[in-house]
Design a protein around this motif. Structure first.
Motif, mmCIF file in Angstrom:
data_model
loop_
_atom_site.group_PDB
_atom_site.id
_atom_site.type_symbol
_atom_site.label_atom_id
_atom_site.label_comp_id
_atom_site.label_asym_id
_atom_site.label_seq_id
_atom_site.Cartn_x
_atom_site.Cartn_y
_atom_site.Cartn_z
ATOM 1 N N ASP A 56 23.357 25.232 -111.910
ATOM 2 C CA ASP A 56 24.354 24.320 -111.335
ATOM 3 C C ASP A 56 24.315 24.368 -109.810
ATOM 4 N N LEU A 57 24.245 25.579 -109.245
ATOM 5 C CA LEU A 57 24.219 25.720 -107.794
ATOM 6 C C LEU A 57 22.895 25.204 -107.229
ATOM 7 N N TYR A 58 21.815 25.530 -107.899
ATOM 8 C CA TYR A 58 20.484 25.075 -107.486
ATOM 9 C C TYR A 58 20.423 23.548 -107.476
ATOM 10 N N ARG A 59 20.978 22.935 -108.516
ATOM 11 C CA ARG A 59 20.968 21.473 -108.618
ATOM 12 C C ARG A 59 21.848 20.846 -107.521
ATOM 13 N N ALA A 60 23.018 21.430 -107.270
ATOM 14 C CA ALA A 60 23.922 20.889 -106.257
ATOM 15 C C ALA A 60 23.305 20.957 -104.868
ATOM 16 N N ILE A 61 22.599 22.044 -104.593
ATOM 17 C CA ILE A 61 21.972 22.220 -103.282
ATOM 18 C C ILE A 61 20.706 21.382 -103.160
ATOM 19 N N GLY A 62 19.894 21.366 -104.191
ATOM 20 C CA GLY A 62 18.564 20.779 -104.085
ATOM 21 C C GLY A 62 18.417 19.356 -104.562
ATOM 22 N N GLY A 63 19.485 18.734 -105.067
ATOM 23 C CA GLY A 63 19.363 17.398 -105.629
ATOM 24 C C GLY A 63 18.825 16.374 -104.649
ATOM 25 N N ASP A 64 19.317 16.417 -103.413
ATOM 26 C CA ASP A 64 18.870 15.440 -102.419
ATOM 27 C C ASP A 64 17.455 15.722 -101.919
ATOM 28 N N LEU A 155 9.859 16.833 -98.193
ATOM 29 C CA LEU A 155 10.956 16.294 -98.981
ATOM 30 C C LEU A 155 12.290 16.920 -98.583
ATOM 31 N N ASP A 156 12.220 18.069 -97.882
ATOM 32 C CA ASP A 156 13.434 18.771 -97.478
ATOM 33 C C ASP A 156 14.080 18.081 -96.280
ATOM 34 N N HIS A 157 15.186 18.653 -95.844
ATOM 35 C CA HIS A 157 15.884 18.129 -94.671
ATOM 36 C C HIS A 157 14.904 18.038 -93.507
ATOM 37 N N PRO A 158 14.907 16.945 -92.756
ATOM 38 C CA PRO A 158 13.927 16.794 -91.674
ATOM 39 C C PRO A 158 14.027 17.850 -90.585
ATOM 40 N N ALA A 159 15.156 18.550 -90.500
ATOM 41 C CA ALA A 159 15.306 19.587 -89.478
ATOM 42 C C ALA A 159 14.924 20.968 -89.989
ATOM 43 N N VAL A 161 12.035 22.635 -90.692
ATOM 44 C CA VAL A 161 11.012 23.418 -89.994
ATOM 45 C C VAL A 161 11.554 23.939 -88.671
ATOM 46 N N LYS A 162 12.216 23.083 -87.912
ATOM 47 C CA LYS A 162 12.769 23.525 -86.627
ATOM 48 C C LYS A 162 13.829 24.601 -86.833
ATOM 49 N N PHE A 163 14.630 24.460 -87.895
ATOM 50 C CA PHE A 163 15.649 25.476 -88.184
ATOM 51 C C PHE A 163 14.997 26.831 -88.404
ATOM 52 N N TYR A 164 13.959 26.880 -89.244
ATOM 53 C CA TYR A 164 13.311 28.154 -89.533
ATOM 54 C C TYR A 164 12.618 28.716 -88.290
ATOM 55 N N GLN A 165 12.066 27.850 -87.474
ATOM 56 C CA GLN A 165 11.439 28.336 -86.247
ATOM 57 C C GLN A 165 12.483 28.943 -85.311
ATOM 58 N N ARG A 166 13.659 28.360 -85.269
ATOM 59 C CA ARG A 166 14.721 28.938 -84.437
ATOM 60 C C ARG A 166 15.136 30.309 -84.933
ATOM 61 N N GLN A 167 14.933 30.577 -86.219
ATOM 62 C CA GLN A 167 15.287 31.891 -86.779
ATOM 63 C C GLN A 167 14.150 32.891 -86.613
ATOM 64 N N GLY A 168 13.073 32.496 -85.943
ATOM 65 C CA GLY A 168 11.977 33.415 -85.654
ATOM 66 C C GLY A 168 10.747 33.252 -86.527
ATOM 67 N N PHE A 169 10.784 32.342 -87.498
ATOM 68 C CA PHE A 169 9.634 32.130 -88.375
ATOM 69 C C PHE A 169 8.578 31.278 -87.666
ATOM 70 N N ARG A 170 7.302 31.581 -87.962
ATOM 71 C CA ARG A 170 6.198 30.854 -87.354
ATOM 72 C C ARG A 170 5.319 30.255 -88.445
ATOM 73 N N PRO A 171 4.960 28.971 -88.298
ATOM 74 C CA PRO A 171 4.119 28.337 -89.319
ATOM 75 C C PRO A 171 2.707 28.918 -89.310
ATOM 76 N N TYR A 172 2.113 29.055 -90.507
ATOM 77 C CA TYR A 172 0.759 29.606 -90.575
ATOM 78 C C TYR A 172 -0.149 28.875 -91.563
ATOM 79 N N LYS A 173 0.398 27.961 -92.373
ATOM 80 C CA LYS A 173 -0.445 27.291 -93.364
ATOM 81 C C LYS A 173 0.243 26.026 -93.842
ATOM 82 N N ARG A 174 -0.573 25.037 -94.264
ATOM 83 C CA ARG A 174 -0.046 23.831 -94.896
ATOM 84 C C ARG A 174 -0.728 23.630 -96.239
ATOM 85 N N ALA A 175 -0.029 22.929 -97.131
ATOM 86 C CA ALA A 175 -0.587 22.580 -98.436
ATOM 87 C C ALA A 175 0.011 21.247 -98.860
#
Length: 201
Positions: A56-64, A155-159, A161-175
């Motif tokens: 239920d929580l997963y669906r409510a968060i991830g539906g959009d 498909l996720d919120h357009p912000a 990647v920038k949100f995760y980068q602000r938390q210190g995460f760095r991109p390293y791969k695409r698929a």
């Protein structure tokens, strides 16, 4: 000569009953400095979570955002993941109860995957995300962990990647991820994720 599955220098058709996304993987290789903390949201461990509550929580968060991977699993398959001793599920608790979810996977020695992280739509835009992520990172950096990673997609919120980068995460791969459109399989209504057109019938 057979057609390549993926044209690496052009366009590849996607069947109308499926959707496609570009996935970005991000990681942190050392524990970051303490991020923002807020009493407005807490992470509460949920040992062996009830599958109905989780879905239920997963669906409510991830539906959009067309989160479907957990919704396609049988009860036994989902329980095998969520009830594993090296998987930790947390409820993000705010004034209105469960406003978010964090799922951590420690099954690979030396690393932690933030498998799912998200807030209910009504809880976004209230500065809860950064505080919840700071707590999630605290939980992930257990003794012996040298890498914390996660992934997001187009498909996720357009912000995201920038949100995760602000938390210190760095991109390293695409698929590229291609999967059945969940609005055509009955998992979500056709009105879900309006930013991704339904093409199949």
């Amino acid at each position: 000569m057979t057609q390549p599955l993926l044209d690496l220098d052009g366009h590849t058709d996607v069947p109308n009953d499926r959707v496609a996304a570009i996935v970005t993987y991000l990681q942190v290789l050392e524990k970051p400095l303490a991020g923002p903390r807020s009493d407005a949201v807490r992470l509460v461990p949920v040992p062996k979570p009830d599958l109905g509550w989780y879905r239920d929580l997963y669906r409510a968060i991830g539906g959009d955002w067309l989160w479907t991977s957990r919704l396609r699993l049988s009860d036994d398959a989902l329980a095998a993941i969520l009830h594993h001793p090296d998987v930790a599920v947390f409820s993000g608790e705010g004034a209105a109860g469960s406003v978010g979810i964090v799922e951590l996977d420690f099954r690979v020695p030396g690393e932690a995957e933030i498998v799912f992280f998200g807030l209910r739509p009504e809880a976004t835009g209230k500065s809860l995300g950064a505080a919840m992520m700071a707590r999630a990172v605290d939980e992930a950096w257990r003794p012996g962990i040298g890498r914390v990673w996660l992934h997001t997609c187009t498909l996720d919120h357009p912000a995201a990647v920038k949100f995760y980068q602000r938390q210190g995460f760095r991109p390293y791969k695409r698929a590229i991820e291609i999967f059945p459109d969940p609005r055509l399989t009955g998992i979500f209504p056709r009105s879900a994720a309006a930013h991704v057109p339904v093409i199949g019938s």
